[in-house]
Design a protein around this motif. Structure first.
Motif, short mmCIF file in Angstrom:
data_model
loop_
_atom_site.label_atom_id
_atom_site.label_comp_id
_atom_site.label_asym_id
_atom_site.label_seq_id
_atom_site.Cartn_x
_atom_site.Cartn_y
_atom_site.Cartn_z
N PHE A 33 5.45 4.93 1.68
CA PHE A 33 5.93 6.19 2.26
C PHE A 33 6.71 5.92 3.54
O PHE A 33 7.75 6.54 3.79
CB PHE A 33 4.77 7.16 2.54
CG PHE A 33 4.35 7.92 1.33
CD1 PHE A 33 5.21 8.82 0.71
CD2 PHE A 33 3.07 7.77 0.81
CE1 PHE A 33 4.81 9.54 -0.41
CE2 PHE A 33 2.67 8.47 -0.31
CZ PHE A 33 3.54 9.37 -0.91
N ASN A 34 6.24 5.01 4.37
CA ASN A 34 6.97 4.65 5.59
C ASN A 34 8.33 4.04 5.26
O ASN A 34 9.33 4.33 5.92
CB ASN A 34 6.16 3.68 6.44
CG ASN A 34 5.00 4.36 7.14
OD1 ASN A 34 5.05 5.55 7.42
ND2 ASN A 34 3.96 3.61 7.42
N ASN A 85 0.76 3.94 1.79
CA ASN A 85 1.19 4.34 3.13
C ASN A 85 2.43 3.55 3.56
O ASN A 85 3.37 4.12 4.13
CB ASN A 85 0.05 4.16 4.12
CG ASN A 85 0.32 4.86 5.43
OD1 ASN A 85 0.98 5.88 5.47
ND2 ASN A 85 -0.19 4.28 6.51
N GLU A 86 2.45 2.28 3.26
CA GLU A 86 3.61 1.44 3.59
C GLU A 86 4.84 1.89 2.81
O GLU A 86 5.95 1.90 3.33
CB GLU A 86 3.31 -0.02 3.30
CG GLU A 86 2.30 -0.64 4.24
CD GLU A 86 1.98 -2.07 3.84
OE1 GLU A 86 2.90 -2.84 3.53
OE2 GLU A 86 0.77 -2.40 3.83
N SER A 139 10.57 6.85 4.23
CA SER A 139 10.95 7.62 5.42
C SER A 139 12.07 6.91 6.19
O SER A 139 13.03 7.55 6.63
CB SER A 139 9.72 7.81 6.32
OG SER A 139 10.07 8.50 7.48
N GLU A 173 0.82 -1.19 0.00
CA GLU A 173 0.00 0.00 0.00
C GLU A 173 0.86 1.25 0.00
O GLU A 173 2.00 1.24 0.47
CB GLU A 173 -0.91 0.01 1.22
CG GLU A 173 -2.03 -1.00 1.13
CD GLU A 173 -3.03 -0.82 2.26
OE1 GLU A 173 -3.27 0.34 2.66
OE2 GLU A 173 -3.54 -1.84 2.72
#
Length: 115
Positions: free
Chosen positions: A7-8, A4-5, A11, A2
């Motif tokens: 982006f993490n 969000n994953e 990061s 996903e």
């Protein structure tokens, strides 16, 4: 995976590599280009990502912005990069603001500082 994953993951990559990254070009290659790819743009396609984008404004001619993201031949995002350790000056912000005002239709100027 996903978004969000992803982006993490990016990061964490930044946290892990930042002490080894020195200089503007290395900052772009290690941090900015993966972010652009994550957004779904092809940084090797000049119809999507332009390097050293020229944003002329009035008497200020030939001003360059590091990256421009394009969609349907229109600028939708400008990215000015510095070495991640360098504080961005008012001059840099002013340049980016002028570039946005002249290059992006119906632009909403948002300045994000990542440190």
């Amino acid at each position: 995976m996903e978004l969000n994953e992803e982006f993490n993951k990016l990061s964490n990559r930044i946290d892990n590599f930042k002490e080894k990254v020195k200089g503007e070009r290395a900052t772009i290659n290690t941090f900015i280009l993966p972010f652009i790819r994550l957004l779904g743009y092809d940084d090797a396609n000049p119809t999507e990502v332009k390097y050293e984008f020229t944003a002329d404004f009035g008497i200020k001619q030939g001003e360059k912005v590091d990256l421009a993201i394009l969609k349907d031949d229109k600028v939708i995002m400008l990215i000015e990069c510095k070495d991640w350790r360098v504080d961005i000056s008012k001059k840099d912000v002013s340049q980016l603001y002028r570039a946005c005002r002249t290059s992006c239709e119906k632009v909403k100027v948002r300045l994000n500082f990542v440190k």
